[in-house]
Enzyme design. Structure first.
Site, PDB file in Angstrom:
ATOM      1  N   LYS A 131       0.819  -1.280  -0.039  1.00  0.00           N
ATOM      2  CA  LYS A 131      -0.030   0.129   0.102  1.00  0.00           C
ATOM      3  C   LYS A 131       0.823   1.028  -0.002  1.00  0.00           C
ATOM      4  CE  LYS A 131      -4.278   0.929   0.223  1.00  0.00           C
ATOM      5  NZ  LYS A 131      -5.560   0.251  -0.091  1.00  0.00           N
ATOM      6  N   THR A 163     -14.958  -2.986  -6.999  1.00  0.00           N
ATOM      7  CA  THR A 163     -15.148  -3.067  -5.487  1.00  0.00           C
ATOM      8  C   THR A 163     -16.533  -2.885  -4.879  1.00  0.00           C
ATOM      9  OG1 THR A 163     -13.053  -1.770  -5.330  1.00  0.00           O
ATOM     10  CG2 THR A 163     -14.141  -2.297  -3.325  1.00  0.00           C
ATOM     11  N   ASP A 208      -6.994   4.345  -4.380  1.00  0.00           N
ATOM     12  CA  ASP A 208      -7.697   4.135  -3.027  1.00  0.00           C
ATOM     13  C   ASP A 208      -8.316   5.576  -2.703  1.00  0.00           C
ATOM     14  OD1 ASP A 208      -7.733   2.000  -0.781  1.00  0.00           O
ATOM     15  OD2 ASP A 208      -7.353   4.026   0.312  1.00  0.00           O
TER      16      ASP A 208
END
Ligand code: NDP
Ligand code: 2IT
Length: 444
Positions: free
Chosen positions: A125, A208, A165
């Site tokens: 990440k 998602t 994100d």
């Protein structure tokens, strides 16, 4: 002292200022206790000590010049947590709250989530404390170019593949991809969430949110329930929230409330998705502005109270720790039957306990929101093949993957004596594949 308590003590000593990371690590380690009993060889191999320490942590300066000509400096992060089962994979977050603790918690969770997808991707990440809100396109571009001017040397299609994100969507991925390609002089699938004309996958934008709803549908089926006629509250109004809302509607549910970081609105007639898409995806406006188009709706300042809106199903899709114990109790008291995490770690440990104690269906983020990264991995496959699948093909694969994740988590929970507890089930199922790979690789 138990093995896990001892390990947590060491972790706290080594990472004293990382509450979010410690929260995520504790949840996983505690739920792995039954695995430790069954696999003492993993303890002997120091596997748990190794899995909580990132393979590599990169922190860098990101200087850029704003529209006024002033120099700005942000901090960039990339945490390459685990490459046991594939190249590091995980999103980039651009939000003023970003710090090492947040990126480490996200990178840690990503290891198990990515494993659950069944696809060959490790965990990572990254991000920055840059705030895209209120910045011009040119400022966002200069920031992204500067960010990539350092990041490019650490990533690659077979090394580490970032994606979006919070605060990172198609625009930012575009600027970063352009700069990467320019520096390395190679056209490769180094980022996912790319545009459709330059290597992106159909259905990644939707993945998602759609995946979350496919997962909840599986949870509901175990109780003979479905989305038909259900009232649904979704926090957030970004990428995950919007496409979760779209799929809920398709399956016959009614989304009655959504939010952003300023507040939430309630539309008893059902949220109008065309409006919310226009406001958020095109105009970059606020939830408050929904009322200018639909004056029968109500708007409330502050986002915490969205969980007081009575609903059958709650889908937190904004950020970490957005549902505390009190909100969880309110949801349960109002008759909510299912909660599933579109966001990463949106429920505090106390909130999760309330859901589990009350035996409502609870889908943890690692399992429930894995559809995004799963389709990212499908984007990598398509890039490698120099080929692309149709929307229907990708969507069908996504649905299969989500059904499978639910099955794996459900079965692992049963197998280890935690029937119905998908938190434990997802952690164990995700962990076992990574552990087997780490064990095979020796002490590395
Ligand atoms: P976006 O940036 O598209 O949207 C984020 C939404 O959450 C916005 O409505 C934003 O409001 C709200 N939000 C963000 N931070 C806060 C905060 N601190 N307090 C209250 N509201 C907040 O992000 P995504 O939809 O991509 O991500 C949402 C969540 O889903 C994150 O937890 C992310 O990690 C997770 N996730 C994302 C995936 C993806 O593929 N994008 C995959 C799996 C998980 P505002 O605009 O006011 O900031
Ligand atoms: O949290 C996540 O899984 C994401 N932000 C998506 C990561 C990805 O690589 O697609």
């Amino acid at each position: 002292m138990s093995y896990v308590n001892n390990l947590m003590d060491k972790l706290i000593q080594r990472n004293p200022n990382e509450p979010e990371f410690l929260q995520a690590a504790r949840e996983v380690l505690e739920s792995l206790e039954p695995v430790m009993d069954r696999h003492p060889e993993y303890i002997d191999a120091g596997l748990f000590e190794r899995i909580v320490e990132p393979e590599r942590q990169i922190i860098f300066r990101v200087p850029w010049v704003d529209d006024k000509g002033d120099v700005q400096v942000n901090r960039g992060f990339r945490i390459e947590f685990s490459s046991a089962i594939g190249p590091y994979k995980g999103g980039l977050r651009l939000h003023p709250s970003v710090n090492l603790s947040i990126i480490k918690f996200l990178g840690f969770e990503q290891i198990f989530k990515n494993s659950l997808t069944g696809l060959p991707i490790g965990g990572g990440k990254g991000g920055s404390d840059f705030d895209p809100k209120g910045k011009s396109d040119a400022e966002v571009m200069r920031f992204c170019q500067s960010f990539m001017t350092e990041l490019y040397r650490h990533i690659g299609a077979d090394t580490d593949v970032p994606a979006g994100d919070i605060g990172v969507g198609g625009r930012e991925i575009g600027y970063m991809f352009g700069q990467y390609k320019r520096i390395v002089n190679r056209y490769e699938g180094v980022l996912t969430g790319k545009g459709l004309t330059w290597g992106g996958s159909l259905a990644r934008t939707e993945a998602t949110g759609y995946g979350l709803v496919y997962f909840v549908d599986e949870m509901l089926k175990t109780k003979g329930e479905s989305f038909a006629g259900k009232r649904v509250v979704i926090s957030g109004s970004g990428n995950v929230a919007i496409y979760a809302a779209q799929k809920v509607k398709e399956l016959g549910g009614e989304v009655v409330a959504m939010s952003d970081s300023s507040g939430y609105f309630v539309d008893e007639k059902g949220v109008n998705l065309d409006t919310i898409k226009l406001l958020k995806e095109v105009q970059r406006k606020r939830c408050k502005d929904y009322l200018a188009v639909h004056d029968h709706a109500a708007y409330f300042e502050g986002c915490d109270d969205i969980w007081t809106v009575p609903c059958d199903i709650a889908l937190p899709c904004a950020t970490q720790n957005e549902i505390n114990e009190q909100s969880a109790r309110t949801l349960v008291a109002n008759g909510c039957i299912a909660v599933a995490e579109g966001a990463n770690m949106p429920s505090t440990p106390e909130a999760v306990k309330v859901f589990l104690d009350n035996k409502i269906l609870f889908g943890p983020g690692k399992a429930a929101n894995a559809g995004g990264v799963a389709v990212s991995a499908l984007e990598m496959s398509q890039n490698s093949m120099r080929y692309s699948w149709t929307f229907e093909e990708v969507d069908a694969k996504l649905k299969d993957i989500m059904i499978n994740i639910h099955k794996k988590a459900y079965e692992a929970a049963n197998d280890y004596g935690f029937s119905g507890n998908l938190v434990v089930g997802a952690n164990i199922a995700g962990f076992l594949k990574v552990a087997d790979a780490m064990y095979s690789h020796g002490i590395v």
